[in-house]
Design a protein around this motif. Structure first.
Motif, PDB file in Angstrom:
ATOM      1  N   ASP A  52      62.805  31.257  21.946  1.00 24.46           N
ATOM      2  CA  ASP A  52      63.798  30.517  22.799  1.00 24.46           C
ATOM      3  C   ASP A  52      65.111  30.130  21.844  1.00 24.46           C
ATOM      4  O   ASP A  52      66.165  30.243  22.192  1.00 24.46           O
ATOM      5  CB  ASP A  52      63.369  29.391  23.666  1.00 24.46           C
ATOM      6  N   HIS A  53      64.408  29.497  20.629  1.00 24.35           N
ATOM      7  CA  HIS A  53      65.494  29.114  19.613  1.00 24.35           C
ATOM      8  C   HIS A  53      66.498  30.233  19.204  1.00 24.35           C
ATOM      9  O   HIS A  53      67.395  30.434  19.012  1.00 24.35           O
ATOM     10  CB  HIS A  53      64.923  28.469  18.530  1.00 24.35           C
ATOM     11  N   VAL A  54      65.768  31.503  19.029  1.00 24.21           N
ATOM     12  CA  VAL A  54      66.590  32.597  18.340  1.00 24.21           C
ATOM     13  C   VAL A  54      67.404  33.069  19.588  1.00 24.21           C
ATOM     14  O   VAL A  54      68.528  33.698  19.359  1.00 24.21           O
ATOM     15  CB  VAL A  54      65.273  33.731  18.220  1.00 24.21           C
ATOM     16  N   ALA A  55      66.733  32.995  20.647  1.00 30.93           N
ATOM     17  CA  ALA A  55      67.642  33.738  21.979  1.00 30.93           C
ATOM     18  C   ALA A  55      68.690  32.612  22.502  1.00 30.93           C
ATOM     19  O   ALA A  55      69.691  32.859  23.316  1.00 30.93           O
ATOM     20  CB  ALA A  55      66.911  33.887  23.113  1.00 30.93           C
ATOM     21  N   GLY A  56      68.706  31.548  22.053  1.00 33.16           N
ATOM     22  CA  GLY A  56      69.643  30.427  22.318  1.00 33.16           C
ATOM     23  C   GLY A  56      69.236  29.897  23.984  1.00 33.16           C
ATOM     24  O   GLY A  56      70.029  29.449  24.459  1.00 33.16           O
ATOM     25  N   ARG A  57      68.096  29.944  24.117  1.00 33.45           N
ATOM     26  CA  ARG A  57      67.693  29.512  25.556  1.00 33.45           C
ATOM     27  C   ARG A  57      67.015  28.165  25.623  1.00 33.45           C
ATOM     28  O   ARG A  57      65.941  28.022  25.480  1.00 33.45           O
ATOM     29  CB  ARG A  57      66.649  30.708  26.083  1.00 33.45           C
ATOM     30  N   LEU A  58      68.079  27.139  25.326  1.00 32.71           N
ATOM     31  CA  LEU A  58      67.426  25.859  25.259  1.00 32.71           C
ATOM     32  C   LEU A  58      67.858  25.031  26.313  1.00 32.71           C
ATOM     33  O   LEU A  58      67.727  23.626  26.124  1.00 32.71           O
ATOM     34  CB  LEU A  58      68.210  25.474  23.868  1.00 32.71           C
ATOM     35  N   ASP A  59      68.236  25.339  27.613  1.00 32.86           N
ATOM     36  CA  ASP A  59      68.347  24.464  28.735  1.00 32.86           C
ATOM     37  C   ASP A  59      67.058  23.888  28.999  1.00 32.86           C
ATOM     38  O   ASP A  59      65.890  24.541  29.212  1.00 32.86           O
ATOM     39  CB  ASP A  59      68.854  25.458  29.973  1.00 32.86           C
ATOM     40  N   GLY A  60      66.856  22.618  28.888  1.00 28.83           N
ATOM     41  CA  GLY A  60      65.814  21.779  29.466  1.00 28.83           C
ATOM     42  C   GLY A  60      65.137  21.478  28.154  1.00 28.83           C
ATOM     43  O   GLY A  60      63.907  20.746  28.473  1.00 28.83           O
ATOM     44  N   ALA A  61      65.501  21.913  27.061  1.00 32.55           N
ATOM     45  CA  ALA A  61      64.557  21.496  25.894  1.00 32.55           C
ATOM     46  C   ALA A  61      64.745  20.001  25.423  1.00 32.55           C
ATOM     47  O   ALA A  61      65.768  19.418  25.609  1.00 32.55           O
ATOM     48  CB  ALA A  61      64.993  22.465  24.756  1.00 32.55           C
ATOM     49  N   PRO A  62      63.829  19.402  25.287  1.00 36.96           N
ATOM     50  CA  PRO A  62      62.183  19.743  24.995  1.00 36.96           C
ATOM     51  C   PRO A  62      61.509  19.556  26.113  1.00 36.96           C
ATOM     52  O   PRO A  62      60.318  18.953  25.754  1.00 36.96           O
ATOM     53  CB  PRO A  62      61.816  19.145  23.723  1.00 36.96           C
ATOM     54  N   GLY A  63      62.079  19.302  27.374  1.00 45.34           N
ATOM     55  CA  GLY A  63      61.279  18.806  28.414  1.00 45.34           C
ATOM     56  C   GLY A  63      59.789  19.657  28.981  1.00 45.34           C
ATOM     57  O   GLY A  63      59.765  20.608  28.353  1.00 45.34           O
ATOM     58  N   PRO A  64      59.470  19.115  29.787  1.00 45.24           N
ATOM     59  CA  PRO A  64      58.147  19.787  30.199  1.00 45.24           C
ATOM     60  C   PRO A  64      58.277  21.222  31.281  1.00 45.24           C
ATOM     61  O   PRO A  64      57.440  21.933  30.904  1.00 45.24           O
ATOM     62  CB  PRO A  64      57.262  18.830  31.330  1.00 45.24           C
ATOM     63  N   LEU A  65      59.256  21.297  31.934  1.00 43.41           N
ATOM     64  CA  LEU A  65      59.365  22.445  32.455  1.00 43.41           C
ATOM     65  C   LEU A  65      59.639  23.667  31.359  1.00 43.41           C
ATOM     66  O   LEU A  65      59.233  24.839  31.423  1.00 43.41           O
ATOM     67  CB  LEU A  65      60.684  22.382  33.308  1.00 43.41           C
ATOM     68  N   TRP A  66      60.536  23.398  30.244  1.00 40.62           N
ATOM     69  CA  TRP A  66      60.628  24.096  29.231  1.00 40.62           C
ATOM     70  C   TRP A  66      59.617  24.812  28.575  1.00 40.62           C
ATOM     71  O   TRP A  66      59.315  25.947  28.204  1.00 40.62           O
ATOM     72  CB  TRP A  66      61.761  23.581  28.249  1.00 40.62           C
TER      73      TRP A  66
END
Length: 225
Positions: A52-66
């Motif tokens: 996710d960090h490589v893809a920039g997919r960080l919405d919701g990070a670092p929450g439980p759903l993520w």
């Protein structure tokens, strides 16, 4: 002190060493520090964080759903495939961990989870002190940003001291074992365990000291420190 990139890489190789010696049935063992997860789930999360960090997919990070999504997306992979997928991310991760603003959260995450893994299954070597002690320093130096203590809390540990809060005089002084404090910052200790650490002065709000909420139950770990 190692750079973030070297620290992350060292933790990855130590984890790979542990994973490589585990019998198949051990991958379904529960991880006490992350009781909802098995060893396989923990590895799935680590691969998911990296991807996710490589893809920039960080919405919701670092929450439980993520974090739960990481497990859901990767847990069906065999351990060897998980490690291979993680290895594929090494080059872009190295870029994120280098430069003027390295993603140090990746180092905090991997080393905490390395400790979780070792506490669950053991390992060929203990977690090196120089892997986690610099991370403790980073947490203590930045704790005021989320803790907002009532007054000024001075934390003393590992022969060092950190002032958390604004003011010229301490209102409370906490003496905490370094490893316990580091684990406590990431919610691996209960509030009862944390309030057992020697504290002089009024409680500055220890429940807010951890970057993640404290556990409800105590967690004792037999890890060399």
């Amino acid at each position: 002190m190692r750079s973030p990139a070297l620290s992350y890489r060292a933790s990855f190789h130590r984890i790979r060493s542990v994973v490589g010696r585990l019998p198949a049935q051990r991958f379904d063992a529960r991880v006490p520090a992350c009781p909802e997860w098995s060893v396989r789930d923990l590895l799935a999360h680590l691969v998911g964080v990296a991807a996710d960090h490589v893809a920039g997919r960080l919405d919701g990070a670092p929450g439980p759903l993520w974090t739960h999504r990481h497990v859901r997306e990767h847990r069906r992979l065999a351990p060897d495939d998980l490690m291979d997928r993680w290895q594929e991310l090494a080059t872009p991760l190295g870029t994120l961990l280098s430069g003027a603003q390295p993603r140090t959260t990746l180092v905090h995450d991997i080393v905490q989870h390395e400790a979780d893994l070792l506490a669950a299954v053991g390992g060929p070597q203990p977690l090196p002190r120089d892997a986690w002690l610099p991370l403790l320093d980073d947490l203590c130096r930045t704790a005021a940003s989320w803790m907002a203590p009532e007054g000024v809390l001075v934390v003393r540990s590992a022969g060092r001291s950190w002032w958390i809060g604004e003011g010229t005089r301490p209102t409370a002084m906490l003496d905490a074992p370094a490893f316990e404090l580091w684990r406590g910052f990431f919610g691996r200790r209960s509030l009862r365990q944390m309030t057992a650490w020697p504290l002089v002065g009024s409680d500055p709000g220890l429940a807010r000291l951890p970057r993640f909420p404290p556990r409800e139950s105590d967690l004792a770990e037999d890890l060399p420190q």
